[in-house]
Motif scaffolding. Sequence first.
Motif, short mmCIF file in Angstrom:
data_model
loop_
_atom_site.label_atom_id
_atom_site.label_comp_id
_atom_site.label_asym_id
_atom_site.label_seq_id
_atom_site.Cartn_x
_atom_site.Cartn_y
_atom_site.Cartn_z
N GLU A 1 0.83 -1.18 0.00
CA GLU A 1 0.00 0.00 0.00
C GLU A 1 0.87 1.24 0.00
OE1 GLU A 1 -2.47 -0.44 3.46
OE2 GLU A 1 -0.95 0.43 4.78
N VAL A 2 0.24 2.34 -0.37
CA VAL A 2 0.91 3.64 -0.36
C VAL A 2 0.76 4.23 1.04
CG1 VAL A 2 0.87 5.96 -1.34
CG2 VAL A 2 0.36 3.98 -2.80
N TYR B 1 4.90 5.29 -11.65
CA TYR B 1 4.27 6.59 -11.82
C TYR B 1 3.73 7.06 -10.47
CZ TYR B 1 4.53 5.64 -16.79
OH TYR B 1 4.99 5.36 -18.04
N PHE C 1 -3.41 13.89 -1.23
CA PHE C 1 -3.33 12.46 -1.47
C PHE C 1 -2.16 12.15 -2.41
CE2 PHE C 1 -7.19 11.19 0.51
CZ PHE C 1 -8.12 12.19 0.29
N GLU D 1 -4.88 1.26 -12.62
CA GLU D 1 -5.51 1.69 -11.40
C GLU D 1 -4.54 2.57 -10.61
OE1 GLU D 1 -6.63 -1.63 -9.06
OE2 GLU D 1 -6.97 -0.47 -7.24
N LEU D 2 -5.06 3.61 -10.04
CA LEU D 2 -4.30 4.43 -9.11
C LEU D 2 -4.45 3.84 -7.71
CD1 LEU D 2 -5.02 8.16 -10.01
CD2 LEU D 2 -2.96 6.85 -10.46
N PHE E 1 -3.99 4.80 -3.85
CA PHE E 1 -3.89 6.02 -3.05
C PHE E 1 -3.41 5.74 -1.64
CE2 PHE E 1 -5.80 9.39 -5.54
CZ PHE E 1 -6.51 8.71 -6.51
N GLY E 2 -2.75 6.73 -1.06
CA GLY E 2 -2.49 6.73 0.37
C GLY E 2 -3.71 7.27 1.12
N GLU E 3 -3.60 7.29 2.45
CA GLU E 3 -4.72 7.74 3.27
C GLU E 3 -4.86 9.25 3.32
OE1 GLU E 3 -4.59 4.00 6.43
OE2 GLU E 3 -4.89 6.04 7.15
#
Lengths: 116, 115
Positions: free
Chosen positions: B3-4, B31, B91, B103-104, B106-108
């Motif tokens: 995860e980011v 990216y 974000f 798909e992107l 994302f972080g929280e």
Amino acid sequence: AQTVTQSQPEMSVQEAETVTLSCTYDTSENNYYLFWYKQPPSRQMILVIRQEAYKQQNATENRFSVNFQKAAKSFSLKISDSQLGDTAMYFCAFIPQRAGTYKYIFGTGTRLKVLA
Amino acid sequence: EPEVTQTPSHQVTQMGQEVILRCVPISNHLYFYWYRQILGQKVEFLVSFYNNEISEKSEIFDDQFSVERPDGSNFTLKIRSTKLEDSAMYFCASSETPSLTGELFFGEGSRLTVL
């Protein structure tokens, strides 16, 4: 200019019922991708479902399905058998299918609350 | 599952101060992106980054913003002299393939409050 509009800031649905979230977009592009992202409270956005504009068949992912109307530039999300865990912000997003484009365009989001 | 991750989760700063928001993208992604969301408004694209350079930026991303990938794992957003209107959720996102199809992730988010 390319825009994404979500006209429902907030919605609620009873557990086990079906709810539809609306999204319209404006673009002159012919090839593009559309997405629905879900953001649970205090969590990151995750992809719910994706639709390629060149595909006529509506995408489905388990309880989630879309109604993609290309001519009307409409991309609604249907959640069947709603669960408490579906409570979240839902964002509609768009990106042209064009080399050198990296910019997703998002709507303002719809806050969905699933009621027990 | 990879995860980011983003730090800090919340930062409060005085107007005019410099702020650095940090992100660790998913390790095999190429990216990287920053988006922001002012409360009640759209999620807005700021910048994308590939191969150690900016690949696209929005009109929001003016001279007070900069990004870098200093060590091959972190991806940072620096705001040189914060303004009240910079208050937003920021974000970070990453993707494996160009955003044309991918798909992107994302972080929280990092909530920035400028006083």
